[in-house]
Design a protein around this motif. Structure first.
Motif, PDB file in Angstrom:
ATOM      1  N   SER A  36       0.777  -1.236   0.000  1.00 20.33           N
ATOM      2  CA  SER A  36       0.000   0.000   0.000  1.00 20.33           C
ATOM      3  C   SER A  36       0.811   1.291   0.000  1.00 20.33           C
ATOM      4  N   CYS A  37       2.064   1.253   0.368  1.00 20.52           N
ATOM      5  CA  CYS A  37       2.750   2.510   0.664  1.00 20.52           C
ATOM      6  C   CYS A  37       4.058   2.737  -0.082  1.00 20.52           C
ATOM      7  N   CYS A  69       5.157   5.193  -3.126  1.00 24.13           N
ATOM      8  CA  CYS A  69       5.416   6.618  -2.899  1.00 24.13           C
ATOM      9  C   CYS A  69       6.429   6.853  -1.790  1.00 24.13           C
ATOM     10  N   HIS A  70       6.529   5.902  -0.891  1.00 26.87           N
ATOM     11  CA  HIS A  70       7.355   6.174   0.281  1.00 26.87           C
ATOM     12  C   HIS A  70       8.703   5.447   0.258  1.00 26.87           C
ATOM     13  N   GLY A 104       6.318  13.154   1.517  1.00 29.24           N
ATOM     14  CA  GLY A 104       5.822  13.505   2.841  1.00 29.24           C
ATOM     15  C   GLY A 104       6.816  13.180   3.943  1.00 29.24           C
ATOM     16  N   LYS A 130       6.860   8.561  13.444  1.00 30.34           N
ATOM     17  CA  LYS A 130       6.430   8.175  12.094  1.00 30.34           C
ATOM     18  C   LYS A 130       5.412   7.038  12.153  1.00 30.34           C
ATOM     19  N   MET A 185      -4.129   7.936   4.003  1.00 32.80           N
ATOM     20  CA  MET A 185      -3.102   7.190   3.298  1.00 32.80           C
ATOM     21  C   MET A 185      -3.571   5.748   3.175  1.00 32.80           C
ATOM     22  N   PHE A 198      -5.118   7.141  -5.539  1.00 36.52           N
ATOM     23  CA  PHE A 198      -4.186   6.015  -5.716  1.00 36.52           C
ATOM     24  C   PHE A 198      -4.936   4.694  -5.514  1.00 36.52           C
TER      25      PHE A 198
HETATM   26  C1  HEC Z   1       0.222   7.653  -4.199  1.00 33.02           C
HETATM   27  C2  HEC Z   1       1.310   7.959  -3.315  1.00 33.02           C
HETATM   28  C3  HEC Z   1       1.209   7.580  -1.856  1.00 33.02           C
HETATM   29  C4  HEC Z   1       0.916   6.351  -1.316  1.00 33.02           C
HETATM   30  C5  HEC Z   1       0.567   5.071  -2.024  1.00 33.02           C
HETATM   31  C6  HEC Z   1       1.029   6.506   0.120  1.00 33.02           C
HETATM   32  N1  HEC Z   1       1.393   7.785   0.418  1.00 33.02           N
HETATM   33 FE1  HEC Z   1       1.746   8.543   2.263  1.00 33.02          FE
HETATM   34  N2  HEC Z   1       2.113  10.376   1.464  1.00 33.02           N
HETATM   35  C7  HEC Z   1       2.072  10.686   0.136  1.00 33.02           C
HETATM   36  C8  HEC Z   1       2.296  12.103  -0.038  1.00 33.02           C
HETATM   37  C9  HEC Z   1       2.311  12.843  -1.364  1.00 33.02           C
HETATM   38  C10 HEC Z   1       2.471  12.629   1.256  1.00 33.02           C
HETATM   39  C11 HEC Z   1       2.684  14.067   1.638  1.00 33.02           C
HETATM   40  C12 HEC Z   1       1.314  14.701   1.558  1.00 33.02           C
HETATM   41  C13 HEC Z   1       1.015  15.616   2.649  1.00 33.02           C
HETATM   42  O1  HEC Z   1       1.881  15.910   3.473  1.00 33.02           O
HETATM   43  O2  HEC Z   1      -0.153  16.016   2.725  1.00 33.02           O
HETATM   44  C14 HEC Z   1       2.371  11.526   2.179  1.00 33.02           C
HETATM   45  C15 HEC Z   1       2.507  11.648   3.527  1.00 33.02           C
HETATM   46  C16 HEC Z   1       2.445  10.585   4.418  1.00 33.02           C
HETATM   47  C17 HEC Z   1       2.698  10.680   5.819  1.00 33.02           C
HETATM   48  C18 HEC Z   1       3.076  11.919   6.576  1.00 33.02           C
HETATM   49  C19 HEC Z   1       4.560  11.871   6.807  1.00 33.02           C
HETATM   50  C20 HEC Z   1       4.946  12.549   8.066  1.00 33.02           C
HETATM   51  O3  HEC Z   1       6.107  12.444   8.414  1.00 33.02           O
HETATM   52  O4  HEC Z   1       4.092  13.147   8.732  1.00 33.02           O
HETATM   53  C21 HEC Z   1       2.543   9.442   6.349  1.00 33.02           C
HETATM   54  C22 HEC Z   1       2.714   9.015   7.788  1.00 33.02           C
HETATM   55  C23 HEC Z   1       2.191   8.572   5.261  1.00 33.02           C
HETATM   56  N3  HEC Z   1       2.138   9.278   4.102  1.00 33.02           N
HETATM   57  C24 HEC Z   1       1.939   7.228   5.418  1.00 33.02           C
HETATM   58  C25 HEC Z   1       1.550   6.386   4.382  1.00 33.02           C
HETATM   59  C26 HEC Z   1       1.227   5.008   4.572  1.00 33.02           C
HETATM   60  C27 HEC Z   1       1.277   4.280   5.912  1.00 33.02           C
HETATM   61  C28 HEC Z   1       0.890   4.522   3.355  1.00 33.02           C
HETATM   62  C29 HEC Z   1       0.419   3.124   3.037  1.00 33.02           C
HETATM   63  C30 HEC Z   1      -0.654   2.597   3.798  1.00 33.02           C
HETATM   64  C31 HEC Z   1       1.016   5.606   2.397  1.00 33.02           C
HETATM   65  N4  HEC Z   1       1.420   6.726   3.066  1.00 33.02           N
HETATM   66  C32 HEC Z   1       0.799   5.489   1.031  1.00 33.02           C
HETATM   67  C33 HEC Z   1       1.869   9.803  -0.899  1.00 33.02           C
HETATM   68  C34 HEC Z   1       1.514   8.482  -0.760  1.00 33.02           C
END
Ligand code: HEC
Length: 127
Positions: free
Chosen positions: A51-52, A55-56, A62, A80, A93, A98
């Protein structure tokens, strides 16, 4: 007679000791390492890969990059992990569009619980 009591007492303490040593490893390590710096457990990593990580890892979007996890400080890991739990619980998220394009990447309720249980285990013990 006295001797038997003594031997019994000695045996009992040996048994108690052995029982403690045989405590489930998870219980022991939880006590010892709550709040310590730790790699992401495989059951969480599996969900992240689903799932993550698109992008991560490459994106590092982020400010969350799983490939750099082990270099995060203990406090950063806890923060985190807490953010991950909050974002998946709130369905923020992975991002909605996505998930729309990749329905298979949506975390299940069990996945969310796994992430949040893991996050809870990382939070510093309140004194
Ligand atoms: C399609 C791309 C994408 C996917 C897939 C994705 N993310 Fe993200 N994520 C982002 C983006 C872009 C940001 C920054 C956006 C914002 O800050 O609003 C972010 C920000 C975050 C943050 C904030 C980071 C911080 O330090 O505060 C967290 C936590 C996070 N994501 C967790 C997850 C998790 C857990 C998953 C899977 C379950 C996930 N993301 C899947 C694109 C994605």
């Amino acid at each position: 007679m006295k001797k038997i009591i003594k031997i019994t007492a000695a045996l009992t303490s040996v048994l108690i000791f052995a029982a403690m040593a045989g405590m489930p490893v998870s219980a022991q390590s939880l006590q010892k390492t709550a709040g310590d710096k730790k790699p992401i457990p495989s059951e969480v990593m599996k969900i992240a890969q689903k799932s993550c990580t698109k992008c991560h890892i490459d994106g590092g979007m982020g400010g969350l990059k799983f490939t750099e996890w082990d270099s995060y400080t203990q406090e950063k890991q806890a923060a985190k992990a807490k953010a991950m739990c909050a974002k998946v619980s709130g369905k923020i998220m992975p991002p909605k569009n996505f998930v729309k394009k990749n329905p298979g990447a949506a975390p299940t309720d069990a996945d969310i619980k796994t992430i949040c249980d893991w996050s809870a285990s990382l939070q510093p013990v309140k004194k």
